[in-house]
Design a protein around this motif. Structure first.
Motif, short mmCIF file in Angstrom:
data_model
loop_
_atom_site.label_atom_id
_atom_site.label_comp_id
_atom_site.label_asym_id
_atom_site.label_seq_id
_atom_site.Cartn_x
_atom_site.Cartn_y
_atom_site.Cartn_z
N SER A 264 27.40 38.63 69.66
CA SER A 264 28.40 37.23 69.66
C SER A 264 28.45 36.87 70.96
N PRO A 265 29.03 35.68 71.46
CA PRO A 265 29.61 35.43 72.62
C PRO A 265 30.33 36.71 73.22
N LEU A 266 31.48 37.22 72.56
CA LEU A 266 32.31 38.27 72.83
C LEU A 266 31.45 39.35 73.66
N ALA A 267 30.25 39.60 73.38
CA ALA A 267 29.82 40.79 73.93
C ALA A 267 29.37 40.58 75.44
N ALA A 268 29.45 39.41 75.81
CA ALA A 268 29.60 39.07 77.42
C ALA A 268 31.03 39.09 77.96
N VAL A 269 32.05 39.75 77.36
CA VAL A 269 33.42 39.95 77.67
C VAL A 269 33.90 41.18 77.75
N THR A 270 34.56 41.73 78.80
CA THR A 270 35.08 42.86 78.92
C THR A 270 36.25 43.02 78.66
N LEU A 271 36.90 43.88 77.47
CA LEU A 271 38.28 43.95 77.11
C LEU A 271 39.05 44.98 77.54
N PHE A 272 40.08 44.95 78.01
CA PHE A 272 40.76 46.01 78.47
C PHE A 272 42.04 46.56 77.75
N PHE A 273 42.08 47.80 77.59
CA PHE A 273 43.24 48.59 76.75
C PHE A 273 43.98 49.67 77.41
N ASP A 274 45.05 49.83 76.87
CA ASP A 274 45.88 50.94 77.25
C ASP A 274 45.32 52.19 76.35
N PRO A 275 44.73 53.30 77.22
CA PRO A 275 44.11 54.33 76.38
C PRO A 275 45.29 55.11 75.24
N GLY A 276 46.55 55.07 75.84
CA GLY A 276 47.26 55.76 75.03
C GLY A 276 47.61 55.40 73.77
N VAL A 277 47.58 53.93 73.76
CA VAL A 277 47.48 53.31 72.46
C VAL A 277 46.45 53.22 71.52
N ILE A 278 45.13 53.27 72.18
CA ILE A 278 44.21 53.65 71.41
C ILE A 278 44.18 54.99 70.44
N MET A 279 44.74 56.07 71.38
CA MET A 279 44.93 57.25 70.75
C MET A 279 45.77 57.60 69.54
N GLU A 280 46.63 56.33 69.43
CA GLU A 280 47.41 56.22 68.29
C GLU A 280 46.63 55.85 67.01
N VAL A 281 45.34 55.16 67.30
CA VAL A 281 44.36 54.95 66.28
C VAL A 281 43.54 55.95 66.00
N ASN A 282 42.93 56.12 67.06
CA ASN A 282 41.64 57.20 67.13
C ASN A 282 42.34 58.65 67.36
N PRO A 283 42.26 59.36 66.31
CA PRO A 283 42.56 60.72 66.27
C PRO A 283 41.93 61.81 67.16
N LEU A 284 40.60 61.49 67.30
CA LEU A 284 39.81 62.52 68.21
C LEU A 284 40.24 63.05 69.51
N PRO A 285 40.84 61.97 70.36
CA PRO A 285 41.27 62.34 71.69
C PRO A 285 42.41 63.32 71.77
N LEU A 286 43.17 63.27 70.96
CA LEU A 286 44.34 64.55 71.07
C LEU A 286 43.82 65.80 70.12
N ALA A 287 42.70 65.61 69.25
CA ALA A 287 42.26 66.99 68.61
C ALA A 287 41.44 67.64 69.64
N LEU A 288 40.67 66.93 70.90
CA LEU A 288 40.11 67.46 71.57
C LEU A 288 40.65 67.87 72.97
N ALA A 289 41.96 67.40 72.93
CA ALA A 289 42.86 67.55 74.34
C ALA A 289 42.70 68.96 75.19
N ASP A 290 42.75 69.87 74.35
CA ASP A 290 42.99 71.37 74.78
C ASP A 290 41.49 71.98 74.91
N THR A 291 40.54 71.43 74.43
CA THR A 291 39.30 72.10 74.37
C THR A 291 38.83 72.54 75.84
#
Length: 326
Positions: A264-291
Motif C-alpha cells: 500500500s502507499p503506507l509502505a513508503a512511510v517510516t513509522l516511529f515507535f517507543d521500543p519499550g511499548v512494543i515490548m508490552e505487546v511482543n513477549p520475545l524481547p524480554l524473554a531473550l534479554a538475559d541470553t
C-alpha cells in the motif's frame, strides 16, 4: 487520553550523532538510509549504520528459508573493534562464501554512500549485542540509537503462527529500549511475516499504549539513494518494497514467489515507535534479554514460543524446475 511523550522530532533534535541499526539482519540496513537522510535534515551530523552478520544469501535454483550465521572472522578485510563488532570497508567480502549473489550489504552502503558501517555478531545473544552497540556508540560519540525494521515481525504478539525470522528483531527491540532509542518500521507488512489484519491489530495496541512517536514519508532523494544500493541486489525480494511503493508499484505481490503481500502507499512511510511499548505487546524481547549465546537465544524461543528461529532453519531448499506449458 493523549499520551504526553516526546515525538521523533523532539528526540532527534536533541541528538548530534546516531547509530542506525538494521533490525533483523539480512538487508535491513538498507532501510536505515531514508532515516539517515531525515535525521540529516534535522541537524544530526554523525552517522554509523549497522547490520547483523546473518544473511539470506541466494543461490540459483534454491530458496533461502533461513539465514546463514556469518562469523566476523570471515569478513575480509575488516577491523574488529570489539569481539562482536567489525568495521566494514567498501571492499569487504565474505571469505569462502560458496553461494552466488553474496554481496555484503554493509560494504555496498559504505561504497555507494561513503558512510561508516559495522557488522554485529549474534554469537553472544542479547547481552552480546547490547555490549556491541554500546561500544559502537562510545567509539563514535553517538547519542541516539534507532533500529529500523521492514515489514511486521517485530510486532509479533505470541499468537501468530506465520512469523519466520523474529529472533534478531526481538533482540534489537530489547537493546534499543535499554539504550533509550527508537524503533522504526518501514515497508509496512512487506516481509510477509504477519497477516495485515494481525499487524494492524498489534500496531494499534502499541499506539493505544502511547507508543507511536511520528512518521516520515520517503522523498525523491530517499528513492534515489535506495535505488543506488538496491541495484547491487537484483534478486532482492523484501527490501525493495519501500522504494517500489514510492514509485507506485502497489497492490498484491509475492515474496519469493510464494507469500502474498499487499503493498500500500503506507509502505513508503517510516513509522516511529517507543521500543519499550512494543515490548508490552511482543513477549520475545524480554524473554531473550538475559541470553549470552546464540544457542541460548534460539533455545529460548523454541522452548517457550514453539518458534523455529531463523538461524536454525535449513539455509537453502532446492526449487523444482518451472513446469513447461502443455
Amino acid at each position: 487520553m493523549i499520551p504526553d511523550k516526546k515525538s521523533i522530532l523532539d528526540l532527534t533534535l536533541q541528538a548530534s550523532g546516531a547509530f542506525l541499526l538494521g533490525c533483523g539482519g539480512g538487508g535491513d540496513i538498507i532501510q536505515t538510509i531514508p532515516v539517515m537522510n531525515y535525521l540529516k535534515r534535522l541537524g544530526v551530523s554523525q552517522f554509523v549504520l549497522g547490520e547483523y552478520a546473518v544473511k539470506w544469501f541466494d543461490e540459483a535454483g534454491f530458496l533461502s528459508m533461513g539465514c546463514e550465521v556469518v562469523s566476523l572472522d570471515r569478513l575480509v578485510p575488516s577491523e574488529r573493534i570489539q569481539p562482536d563488532v567489525a568495521l566494514i570497508f567498501p571492499e569487504t567480502q565474505v571469505k569462502d562464501q560458496k553461494a552466488e549473489n553474496c554481496t555484503l550489504h554493509e560494504a555496498v552502503i559504505t561504497q555507494e554512500l561513503g558512510i561508516q558501517t559495522v557488522s554485529i555478531s549474534l554469537a553472544h545473544g542479547a547481552q552480546g549485542v547490547l555490549n556491541a552497540v554500546k561500544e559502537v556508540m562510545n567509539k563514535f560519540s553517538l547519542d541516539l540509537l534507532i533500529t529500523v525494521d521492514i515489514g511486521a515481525d517485530s510486532f509479533y504478539s505470541g499468537e501468530e503462527t506465520s512469523v519466520q525470522s523474529p529472533m534478531a528483531d526481538a533482540i534489537s527491540v530489547y537493546v534499543t529500549d535499554q539504550l533509550g532509542g527508537i524503533f522504526a518500521l518501514s515497508g509496512y507488512g512487506c516481509d510477509a511475516e504477519l497477516p495485515l489484519a494481525h499487524l494492524d491489530r498489534n500496531v494499534a495496541r502499541v499506539m493505544q499504549k502511547g507508543g507511536f512517536l511520528g512518521a516520515h514519508g520517503l522523498t525523491p532523494q530517499d528513492v534515489a539513494d535506495l535505488d543506488r544500493v538496491l541495484q547491487h541486489f537484483p534478486g532482492e525480494e523484501v527490501e525493495q518494497w519501500p522504494r517500489d511503493a514510492a514509485l507506485g508499484k502497489l497492490g498484491i505481490h509475492y515474496c519469493k514467489g510464494l507469500w502474498p503481500i499487499y503493498v500500500s502507499p503506507l509502505a513508503a512511510v517510516t513509522l516511529f515507535f517507543d521500543p519499550g511499548v512494543i515490548m508490552e505487546v511482543n513477549p520475545l524481547p524480554l524473554a531473550l534479554a538475559d541470553t549470552q549465546t546464540l544457542y541460548e537465544a534460539e533455545d529460548t524461543i523454541m522452548a517457550n514460543f514453539n518458534i523455529w528461529p531463523e538461524t536454525r532453519y535449513p539455509i537453502r531448499v532446492a526449487m523444482p524446475a518451472p513446469r513447461q506449458p502443455l
